[in-house]
Design a protein around this motif. Structure first.
Motif, PDB file in Angstrom:
ATOM      1  N   MET A   1     -10.526  -5.857 -38.619  1.00  0.00           N
ATOM      2  CA  MET A   1     -10.709  -5.598 -40.059  1.00  0.00           C
ATOM      3  C   MET A   1     -11.255  -4.192 -40.287  1.00  0.00           C
ATOM      4  O   MET A   1     -11.984  -3.663 -39.442  1.00  0.00           O
ATOM      5  CB  MET A   1     -11.686  -6.616 -40.639  1.00  0.00           C
ATOM      6  CG  MET A   1     -11.286  -8.036 -40.339  1.00  0.00           C
ATOM      7  SD  MET A   1     -12.622  -9.164 -40.621  1.00  0.00           S
ATOM      8  CE  MET A   1     -12.141  -9.762 -42.228  1.00  0.00           C
ATOM      9  N   ILE A   2     -10.922  -3.631 -41.443  1.00  0.00           N
ATOM     10  CA  ILE A   2     -11.553  -2.362 -41.825  1.00  0.00           C
ATOM     11  C   ILE A   2     -12.252  -2.570 -43.170  1.00  0.00           C
ATOM     12  O   ILE A   2     -11.827  -3.422 -43.970  1.00  0.00           O
ATOM     13  CB  ILE A   2     -10.546  -1.189 -41.947  1.00  0.00           C
ATOM     14  CG1 ILE A   2      -9.515  -1.457 -43.053  1.00  0.00           C
ATOM     15  CG2 ILE A   2      -9.859  -0.909 -40.633  1.00  0.00           C
ATOM     16  CD1 ILE A   2      -8.719  -0.216 -43.435  1.00  0.00           C
ATOM     17  N   GLU A   3     -13.330  -1.804 -43.372  1.00  0.00           N
ATOM     18  CA  GLU A   3     -13.998  -1.877 -44.683  1.00  0.00           C
ATOM     19  C   GLU A   3     -13.197  -1.035 -45.661  1.00  0.00           C
ATOM     20  O   GLU A   3     -12.874   0.121 -45.367  1.00  0.00           O
ATOM     21  CB  GLU A   3     -15.434  -1.348 -44.581  1.00  0.00           C
ATOM     22  CG  GLU A   3     -16.262  -1.711 -45.797  1.00  0.00           C
ATOM     23  CD  GLU A   3     -17.722  -1.285 -45.643  1.00  0.00           C
ATOM     24  OE1 GLU A   3     -18.584  -1.906 -46.277  1.00  0.00           O
ATOM     25  OE2 GLU A   3     -17.994  -0.325 -44.890  1.00  0.00           O
ATOM     26  N   LYS A   4     -12.845  -1.636 -46.774  1.00  0.00           N
ATOM     27  CA  LYS A   4     -12.007  -0.939 -47.761  1.00  0.00           C
ATOM     28  C   LYS A   4     -12.711   0.335 -48.223  1.00  0.00           C
ATOM     29  O   LYS A   4     -13.824   0.271 -48.753  1.00  0.00           O
ATOM     30  CB  LYS A   4     -11.750  -1.872 -48.946  1.00  0.00           C
ATOM     31  CG  LYS A   4     -10.680  -1.395 -49.882  1.00  0.00           C
ATOM     32  CD  LYS A   4     -10.346  -2.476 -50.896  1.00  0.00           C
ATOM     33  CE  LYS A   4      -9.415  -1.944 -51.955  1.00  0.00           C
ATOM     34  NZ  LYS A   4      -9.159  -2.925 -53.003  1.00  0.00           N
ATOM     35  N   PRO A   5     -12.096   1.501 -48.000  1.00  0.00           N
ATOM     36  CA  PRO A   5     -12.782   2.758 -48.336  1.00  0.00           C
ATOM     37  C   PRO A   5     -13.107   2.855 -49.825  1.00  0.00           C
ATOM     38  O   PRO A   5     -12.350   2.370 -50.666  1.00  0.00           O
ATOM     39  CB  PRO A   5     -11.749   3.832 -47.961  1.00  0.00           C
ATOM     40  CG  PRO A   5     -10.745   3.157 -47.116  1.00  0.00           C
ATOM     41  CD  PRO A   5     -10.758   1.716 -47.468  1.00  0.00           C
ATOM     42  N   LYS A   6     -14.266   3.502 -50.098  1.00  0.00           N
ATOM     43  CA  LYS A   6     -14.712   3.694 -51.489  1.00  0.00           C
ATOM     44  C   LYS A   6     -13.639   4.414 -52.293  1.00  0.00           C
ATOM     45  O   LYS A   6     -13.338   4.053 -53.429  1.00  0.00           O
ATOM     46  CB  LYS A   6     -15.997   4.527 -51.485  1.00  0.00           C
ATOM     47  CG  LYS A   6     -17.179   3.787 -52.080  1.00  0.00           C
ATOM     48  CD  LYS A   6     -18.220   4.769 -52.579  1.00  0.00           C
ATOM     49  CE  LYS A   6     -19.586   4.330 -52.065  1.00  0.00           C
ATOM     50  NZ  LYS A   6     -20.355   5.341 -51.385  1.00  0.00           N
ATOM     51  N   ALA A   7     -13.056   5.447 -51.643  1.00  0.00           N
ATOM     52  CA  ALA A   7     -12.053   6.269 -52.340  1.00  0.00           C
ATOM     53  C   ALA A   7     -10.849   5.428 -52.766  1.00  0.00           C
ATOM     54  O   ALA A   7     -10.089   5.805 -53.652  1.00  0.00           O
ATOM     55  CB  ALA A   7     -11.591   7.396 -51.425  1.00  0.00           C
ATOM     56  N   LEU A   8     -10.662   4.274 -52.127  1.00  0.00           N
ATOM     57  CA  LEU A   8      -9.518   3.423 -52.477  1.00  0.00           C
ATOM     58  C   LEU A   8      -9.978   2.192 -53.267  1.00  0.00           C
ATOM     59  O   LEU A   8      -9.335   1.144 -53.265  1.00  0.00           O
ATOM     60  CB  LEU A   8      -8.768   3.000 -51.208  1.00  0.00           C
ATOM     61  CG  LEU A   8      -8.167   4.162 -50.400  1.00  0.00           C
ATOM     62  CD1 LEU A   8      -7.602   3.680 -49.075  1.00  0.00           C
ATOM     63  CD2 LEU A   8      -7.079   4.881 -51.197  1.00  0.00           C
TER      64      LEU A   8
END
Ligand code: DAH
Length: 319
Positions: A244-251
């Motif tokens: 899993m990846i943490e959904k980037p703030k920029a996205l």
């Protein structure tokens, strides 16, 4: 006057005959009407035939692709609309290029596969319920449009096995189109794309795989990312993980907003053995995940169905 025009005029004349019916003595009206109807039917049939013939000629005479009439000069300007590359093909290339930069070979997947590569070679026991987890389509001949790119694992291992004998490692990615008998909705498509990764060497470890995956996702999203894994189950890996990846703030992501991106794990000894690789000597890891999903997050798309829709307004956004 054309044949058709003549017939139409005749029909008109005939129709005025109906208006005269009240002038006919009552006892003769029946016969008069029947005769008139018979003539009318005959003319209508002739008209139908004449129209059909005229239509045939017209269809042949029209070139629907011509920008103007065949005998007219070309206009100085007429709008041309060139097609464009499908956005998923661009993403597929981008994904493959990132892995290539990291030293991976690229092998193409196939559109039709068989029971052996879909299940047996991946350590799915016969009659094991895990086979039902993949909603496969089957052709009448019993072939399978692949439900995941893992169907290529056995081929990769066999094709690259000699690298191990030369003291090198196997490092291959396989992008490809996959098919599932899904109930289609905003996050599920019957046709989508995946990318598989296969790595085998004498001394590779699970932590090497996590490093490779982190590197890939950070390159793909062009930023540092937080990653996480949780236990999973796949018959072809032991242990199996979900990455899993943490959904980037920029996205548009918030802290703690983790998204599952792919399945992965250490390649099961049986899978290596079936390809003629000794699991006592060599170890490997593999992973596979959806490309549509990657692209959706990158472009902020809420509905996966856009990709297969053929909607020109959507496609033009990616020109
Ligand atoms: N093929 C799996 C799927 O589509 C994902 C996957 C899991 C691929 C583990 C792998 C792996 O290579 O090792 O659900």
């Amino acid at each position: 006057m054309t044949e058709l025009e003549k017939l139409k005029q005749e029909l008109k004349k005939l129709n005025t005959g109906y208006a005269k019916i009240h002038e006919i003595p009552a006892e003769k009206r029946g016969e008069f009407g029947r005769e008139l109807n018979a003539k009318k039917m005959a003319i209508l049939e002739q008209i139908r035939k004449a129209e059909e013939a005229a239509f045939d000629v017209d269809v042949e005479a029209i070139d629907v692709t011509a920008p103007c009439g065949v005998n007219e000069p070309l206009p100085e300007f007429y709008p041309v609309s060139n097609g464009s590359r499908h956005p998923l093909m661009t993403e597929l290339d981008r994904v493959a290029k990132i892995y290539q930069m990291m030293g991976f070979d690229v092998m193409e997947s196939r559109q039709l596969d068989d029971e052996f590569h879909m299940f047996d070679s991946l350590n799915f026991a016969k009659e094991h319920p895990a086979r039902d987890g993949y909603d496969t389509f089957r052709t009448e001949e019993g072939l399978i449009p692949p439900a995941h790119t893992s169907t290529m694992q056995h081929r990769v291992l066999k094709a690259y096995k000699n690298r191990l004998e030369q003291g090198k490692e196997i490092a291959v990615v396989v992008p490809g189109r996959v098919y599932r008998n899904e109930d289609v909705d905003a996050t599920h498509e019957h046709t989508f794309y995946q990318c598989e990764g296969v790595y085998v060497s004498k001394d590779c470890k699970l932590s090497d795989m996590l490093g490779i995956l982190r590197e890939f996702f950070e390159k793909y999203y062009e930023q540092k990312l937080n990653i996480r894994t949780q236990p999973g189950y796949f018959p072809f890996t032991e242990p199996s993980l979900e990455f899993m990846i943490e959904k980037p703030k920029a996205l548009g992501g918030k802290k703690g907003d983790f998204l599952e991106m792919l399945g992965c794990g250490m390649i099961h000894p049986n899978v290596l053995k079936m390809a003629g690789i000794d699991p006592e000597v060599y170890h490997g890891f593999a992973w596979g995940g959806g490309i549509d999903r990657l692209a959706m997050l990158r472009y902020g798309l809420k509905d996966v169905r856009y990709f297969e829709s053929g909607n020109l307004n959507f496609l033009k956004e990616f020109k």
